[in-house]
Write a protein that holds these residues in place. Structure first.
Motif, PDB file in Angstrom:
ATOM      1  N   HIS A 173      -0.645  -4.118  -9.125  1.00 24.88           N
ATOM      2  CA  HIS A 173      -1.247  -3.962  -7.796  1.00 24.88           C
ATOM      3  C   HIS A 173      -2.742  -3.660  -7.902  1.00 24.88           C
ATOM      4  N   ARG A 174      -3.508  -4.016  -6.876  1.00 23.87           N
ATOM      5  CA  ARG A 174      -4.948  -3.803  -6.859  1.00 23.87           C
ATOM      6  C   ARG A 174      -5.333  -2.329  -6.951  1.00 23.87           C
ATOM      7  N   ASP A 185      -5.182   3.981   2.427  1.00 24.23           N
ATOM      8  CA  ASP A 185      -5.445   2.802   1.605  1.00 24.23           C
ATOM      9  C   ASP A 185      -4.252   1.857   1.557  1.00 24.23           C
ATOM     10  N   ILE A 186      -3.066   2.364   1.887  1.00 28.20           N
ATOM     11  CA  ILE A 186      -1.873   1.492   1.869  1.00 28.20           C
ATOM     12  C   ILE A 186      -1.413   1.155   3.277  1.00 28.20           C
ATOM     13  N   ALA A 187      -2.291   1.373   4.265  1.00 28.73           N
ATOM     14  CA  ALA A 187      -1.905   1.155   5.665  1.00 28.73           C
ATOM     15  C   ALA A 187      -1.429  -0.262   5.940  1.00 28.73           C
ATOM     16  N   ASN A 188      -2.014  -1.258   5.262  1.00 32.00           N
ATOM     17  CA  ASN A 188      -1.666  -2.658   5.517  1.00 32.00           C
ATOM     18  C   ASN A 188      -0.703  -3.241   4.491  1.00 32.00           C
ATOM     19  N   GLY A 234       7.363  -5.921  -6.860  1.00 26.50           N
ATOM     20  CA  GLY A 234       6.362  -6.425  -5.931  1.00 26.50           C
ATOM     21  C   GLY A 234       6.769  -6.512  -4.482  1.00 26.50           C
ATOM     22  N   LEU A 235       7.879  -5.855  -4.099  1.00 28.85           N
ATOM     23  CA  LEU A 235       8.321  -5.959  -2.715  1.00 28.85           C
ATOM     24  C   LEU A 235       7.482  -5.104  -1.765  1.00 28.85           C
ATOM     25  N   SER A 252       3.067   2.193 -10.882  1.00 32.27           N
ATOM     26  CA  SER A 252       2.018   3.179 -11.147  1.00 32.27           C
ATOM     27  C   SER A 252       2.128   4.269 -10.096  1.00 32.27           C
ATOM     28  N   CYS A 253       1.973   5.534 -10.527  1.00 32.93           N
ATOM     29  CA  CYS A 253       2.107   6.686  -9.636  1.00 32.93           C
ATOM     30  C   CYS A 253       0.713   7.220  -9.300  1.00 32.93           C
TER      31      CYS A 253
END
Length: 293
Positions: A173-174, A185-188, A234-235, A252-253
């Motif tokens: 993931h980016r 940052d993960i809102a979308n 990747g879901l 990744s945590c």
């Protein structure tokens, strides 16, 4: 028909002698004879063939004795089970807990407890936060381990510990190389969440609302392992307890810096219900071991 009458009948049937039976029961012979006579009158049939002080069961008495022996045996077993429940060092405890606590916390807790009290057994259940409380109120379980509960006059909740919640993302993931992120940052991002009623679901919804967004759910699960596995392929992304073991998953945590992402776990029991000594001791053991001052 009184329970004492059945015990008197059983003793006379065993000894086949009214006087000896009375002596063994520490009552007078006339009192014992009157008790047997009242029992026979209530049943409508004689139970003994009498020859002075000596008696023998007739066919009605033999048939009735079989049932009396069975009834007394069942009652004695029940008394022994109750006495066992009252002992703090033996007995059975019914414990229910959140699925997210089943991987390590509950097994470690039981291992520690049984190291001191090896004769105690457990009946275990997993359930959502809402259903745990319903189980407790219904009397189906003795205690449960869950997140903070709403004030309720029927139950008592005591905090045990608080733990950080981490965002997990696929390793490709980016955001995966970040040291920490903001929750917004993960809102979308597509979100792998937990089912309604689960403690983590309500906590996640609340934290995301504080950050100004609603999670875009692609899957709703119950087990952290299932959620982490789906994130790894990747879901989507998710929010899980820090104590959860993520080594087996391709994720990744990431700590969250802008919102206090934590959940608090406590032990809950019914306030006004009878609590066996074995359960009371287990509750006190947990509070002393994990409870916050």
């Amino acid at each position: 028909m009184e329970w004492q009458q059945l015990e008197y009948f059983q003793r006379v049937a065993q000894l086949q002698h009214v006087t000896k039976a009375a002596q063994s029961l520490f009552i007078s012979q006339p009192a014992l004879s009157r008790s047997i006579a009242r029992l026979e009158k209530e049943l409508g049939v004689p139970l003994f063939e009498r020859q002075g002080r000596t008696v023998q069961l007739n066919r009605y008495g033999k048939l009735f004795l079989e049932k009396v022996n069975l009834a007394i045996q069942v009652i004695e077993e029940g008394k022994q089970e109750l006495q066992s429940e009252m002992s703090p060092n033996r007995g059975n405890i019914t414990l229910s807990f959140l699925p997210t606590l089943g991987t390590d916390f509950v097994p470690e807790l039981i291992e520690k407890y049984r190291a001191t009290y090896p004769d105690v057994t457990f009946q275990l259940f997993q359930n959502t936060a809402h259903d745990l409380i319903e189980q407790l109120k219904a009397g189906d379980i003795d205690v449960c381990l869950t997140t903070i509960v709403e004030p309720d006059p029927e139950i008592q909740w005591v905090e045990l510990f608080s733990e950080e919640l981490l965002v997990i993302v696929p390793q490709c993931h980016r955001l995966s190389d970040r040291q920490e992120i903001r929750l917004k940052d993960i809102a979308n991002e597509p979100f792998v969440g937990f089912k309604k009623g689960a403690g983590l679901r309500s906590i996640t919804d609340r934290l995301c609302q504080q950050s100004g967004f609603t999670p875009q759910l692609t899957f709703e699960g119950q087990e952290v392992g299932t959620v982490a596995g789906l994130v790894g392929v990747g879901l989507g992304v998710s929010l899980v307890p820090k104590r959860s073991r993520m080594d087996a998953y391709q994720v990744s945590c990431l700590p969250v810096r802008d919102v206090d992402c934590r959940r608090t776990i406590g032990i809950v029991w019914r306030k006004k219900s009878f609590m066996p000594k074995v359960v009371e001791q287990f509750r006190d053991f947990i509070v002393e071991l994990y409870g916050r001052a």
